[in-house]
Design a protein around this motif. Structure first.
Motif, PDB file in Angstrom:
ATOM      1  N   UNK A   2       0.807  -1.216   0.000  1.00 35.71           N
ATOM      2  CA  UNK A   2       0.000   0.000   0.000  1.00 35.71           C
ATOM      3  C   UNK A   2       0.838   1.262   0.000  1.00 35.71           C
ATOM      4  N   UNK A   3       0.160   2.364  -0.285  1.00 39.81           N
ATOM      5  CA  UNK A   3       0.824   3.663  -0.292  1.00 39.81           C
ATOM      6  C   UNK A   3       1.151   4.070   1.144  1.00 39.81           C
ATOM      7  N   UNK A   4       2.317   4.659   1.318  1.00 41.33           N
ATOM      8  CA  UNK A   4       2.737   5.112   2.641  1.00 41.33           C
ATOM      9  C   UNK A   4       2.022   6.414   2.951  1.00 41.33           C
ATOM     10  N   UNK A   5       1.309   6.431   4.079  1.00 42.43           N
ATOM     11  CA  UNK A   5       0.616   7.653   4.484  1.00 42.43           C
ATOM     12  C   UNK A   5       1.614   8.604   5.109  1.00 42.43           C
ATOM     13  N   UNK A   6       1.400   9.889   4.821  1.00 39.89           N
ATOM     14  CA  UNK A   6       2.276  10.922   5.369  1.00 39.89           C
ATOM     15  C   UNK A   6       1.432  11.985   6.043  1.00 39.89           C
ATOM     16  N   UNK A   7       2.096  12.833   6.800  1.00 37.84           N
ATOM     17  CA  UNK A   7       1.414  13.912   7.504  1.00 37.84           C
ATOM     18  C   UNK A   7       0.802  14.886   6.494  1.00 37.84           C
ATOM     19  N   UNK A   8      -0.297  15.521   6.904  1.00 28.89           N
ATOM     20  CA  UNK A   8      -0.913  16.551   6.075  1.00 28.89           C
ATOM     21  C   UNK A   8      -0.263  17.897   6.401  1.00 28.89           C
ATOM     22  N   UNK A   9      -0.053  18.721   5.374  1.00 27.87           N
ATOM     23  CA  UNK A   9       0.503  20.055   5.596  1.00 27.87           C
ATOM     24  C   UNK A   9      -0.471  20.888   6.415  1.00 27.87           C
ATOM     25  N   UNK A  10       0.062  21.580   7.421  1.00 34.25           N
ATOM     26  CA  UNK A  10      -0.738  22.493   8.225  1.00 34.25           C
ATOM     27  C   UNK A  10      -1.518  21.846   9.355  1.00 34.25           C
ATOM     28  N   UNK A  13      -0.598  17.722  14.923  1.00 30.48           N
ATOM     29  CA  UNK A  13      -0.668  16.385  15.504  1.00 30.48           C
ATOM     30  C   UNK A  13      -0.217  16.476  16.952  1.00 30.48           C
ATOM     31  N   UNK A  14      -1.032  15.995  17.863  1.00 36.52           N
ATOM     32  CA  UNK A  14      -0.690  16.010  19.283  1.00 36.52           C
ATOM     33  C   UNK A  14       0.024  14.711  19.629  1.00 36.52           C
ATOM     34  N   UNK A  15       1.221  14.827  20.177  1.00 33.57           N
ATOM     35  CA  UNK A  15       2.005  13.667  20.597  1.00 33.57           C
ATOM     36  C   UNK A  15       2.434  13.933  22.032  1.00 33.57           C
ATOM     37  N   UNK A  16       1.658  13.436  22.980  1.00 33.50           N
ATOM     38  CA  UNK A  16       1.947  13.700  24.386  1.00 33.50           C
ATOM     39  C   UNK A  16       1.918  15.197  24.641  1.00 33.50           C
ATOM     40  N   UNK A  17       2.996  15.718  25.202  1.00 38.96           N
ATOM     41  CA  UNK A  17       3.067  17.146  25.506  1.00 38.96           C
ATOM     42  C   UNK A  17       3.749  17.940  24.385  1.00 38.96           C
ATOM     43  N   UNK A  18       3.705  17.403  23.162  1.00 37.64           N
ATOM     44  CA  UNK A  18       4.292  18.061  21.994  1.00 37.64           C
ATOM     45  C   UNK A  18       3.243  18.178  20.896  1.00 37.64           C
ATOM     46  N   UNK A  19       3.376  19.221  20.101  1.00 36.70           N
ATOM     47  CA  UNK A  19       2.544  19.373  18.908  1.00 36.70           C
ATOM     48  C   UNK A  19       3.507  19.322  17.717  1.00 36.70           C
ATOM     49  N   UNK A  20       3.090  18.609  16.673  1.00 41.37           N
ATOM     50  CA  UNK A  20       3.937  18.396  15.506  1.00 41.37           C
ATOM     51  C   UNK A  20       3.157  18.836  14.273  1.00 41.37           C
ATOM     52  N   UNK A  21       3.817  19.574  13.390  1.00 38.66           N
ATOM     53  CA  UNK A  21       3.143  19.957  12.151  1.00 38.66           C
ATOM     54  C   UNK A  21       4.153  20.094  11.021  1.00 38.66           C
ATOM     55  N   UNK A  22       3.635  19.901   9.802  1.00 36.03           N
ATOM     56  CA  UNK A  22       4.450  19.999   8.596  1.00 36.03           C
ATOM     57  C   UNK A  22       4.090  21.308   7.907  1.00 36.03           C
ATOM     58  N   UNK A  23       5.115  22.092   7.596  1.00 41.52           N
ATOM     59  CA  UNK A  23       4.909  23.407   7.002  1.00 41.52           C
ATOM     60  C   UNK A  23       5.868  23.604   5.834  1.00 41.52           C
ATOM     61  N   UNK A  53      10.766  27.592  -1.174  1.00 44.02           N
ATOM     62  CA  UNK A  53      10.111  27.050   0.001  1.00 44.02           C
ATOM     63  C   UNK A  53      10.474  25.574   0.070  1.00 44.02           C
ATOM     64  N   UNK A  54      10.686  25.103   1.277  1.00 47.15           N
ATOM     65  CA  UNK A  54      10.949  23.691   1.489  1.00 47.15           C
ATOM     66  C   UNK A  54      10.049  23.195   2.606  1.00 47.15           C
ATOM     67  N   UNK A  55       9.616  21.944   2.508  1.00 43.76           N
ATOM     68  CA  UNK A  55       8.832  21.368   3.597  1.00 43.76           C
ATOM     69  C   UNK A  55       9.695  21.136   4.831  1.00 43.76           C
ATOM     70  N   UNK A  56       9.139  21.474   5.970  1.00 45.27           N
ATOM     71  CA  UNK A  56       9.769  21.250   7.269  1.00 45.27           C
ATOM     72  C   UNK A  56       8.756  20.578   8.179  1.00 45.27           C
ATOM     73  N   UNK A  57       9.258  19.812   9.126  1.00 43.78           N
ATOM     74  CA  UNK A  57       8.428  19.306  10.212  1.00 43.78           C
ATOM     75  C   UNK A  57       8.944  19.954  11.486  1.00 43.78           C
ATOM     76  N   UNK A  58       8.021  20.527  12.238  1.00 43.61           N
ATOM     77  CA  UNK A  58       8.378  21.194  13.486  1.00 43.61           C
ATOM     78  C   UNK A  58       7.748  20.430  14.643  1.00 43.61           C
ATOM     79  N   UNK A  59       8.562  20.150  15.645  1.00 40.72           N
ATOM     80  CA  UNK A  59       8.109  19.523  16.888  1.00 40.72           C
ATOM     81  C   UNK A  59       8.255  20.601  17.949  1.00 40.72           C
ATOM     82  N   UNK A  60       7.166  20.899  18.636  1.00 37.74           N
ATOM     83  CA  UNK A  60       7.168  22.005  19.597  1.00 37.74           C
ATOM     84  C   UNK A  60       6.495  21.569  20.889  1.00 37.74           C
ATOM     85  N   UNK A  61       7.085  21.944  22.019  1.00 34.55           N
ATOM     86  CA  UNK A  61       6.449  21.675  23.312  1.00 34.55           C
ATOM     87  C   UNK A  61       5.157  22.486  23.374  1.00 34.55           C
TER      88      UNK A  61
END
Length: 172
Positions: A2-10, A13-23, A53-61
């Protein structure tokens, strides 16, 4: 397979006490210049390219006191993108553990004994990683990534040529 699922831009995503997003992040001129130099794009072509512009993933407390970013050309970017993209609770828990380790690693200086133990652990890890032979599947993945990098470089050069053609048409 199957196709590999990836994060949606913008999407956040809540991961414990962190928020993650792709921009998409607009790079500073110096960052673009360095990136183009590292990609071995000919100097004559570099000058024609516009800011990018380049895609980045940011992990933030959640508190906003700590953050880390990964550009699309890193293995960590792809790991986070795929693990969060599939939404598996196991992957989310694994990432939470990883994010906590990064947070602690970047905010706790510790004493000399702590720093020495970290250095010994890292050296041991690097030895284990280097000692492992690469499987045919992993070798193919590495070659595919290298081919993808070359295709991206060619696309950037082509964009520069196209931009140069448009500028010439607009001057007349």
């Amino acid at each position: 397979m199957g196709e590999i699922k990836k994060m949606e831009f913008g999407k956040k995503y809540q991961v414990g006490n962190f928020v993650v997003f792709k921009i998409n992040k607009v790079l500073r001129k110096s960052e673009v210049r360095e990136l183009r130099a590292n990609m071995n794009i000919p100097t004559s072509e570099r000058e024609k390219l516009k800011r990018a512009q380049l895609p980045y993933i940011k992990v933030e407390a959640n508190s906003g006191i700590w953050a880390i970013e990964f550009c699309c050309n890193t293995q960590v970017y792809h790991m986070i993108d795929q693990l969060l993209g599939d939404g598996s609770e196991t992957h989310i828990n694994t990432l939470h553990h990883v994010f906590n380790m990064w947070f602690m690693d970047t905010t706790v200086a510790g004493d000399a004994e702590y720093q020495e133990a970290k250095a010994v652990a890292l050296k041991s890890f690097m030895g284990r990683v280097q000692a492992k032979p690469i499987s045919d599947e992993e070798d193919k993945k590495i070659l595919d990534e290298m081919e993808n990098d070359e295709n991206q470089k060619a696309a950037i050069i082509e964009m520069a040529k196209h931009a140069e053609g448009e500028e010439g048409n607009n001057e007349g």
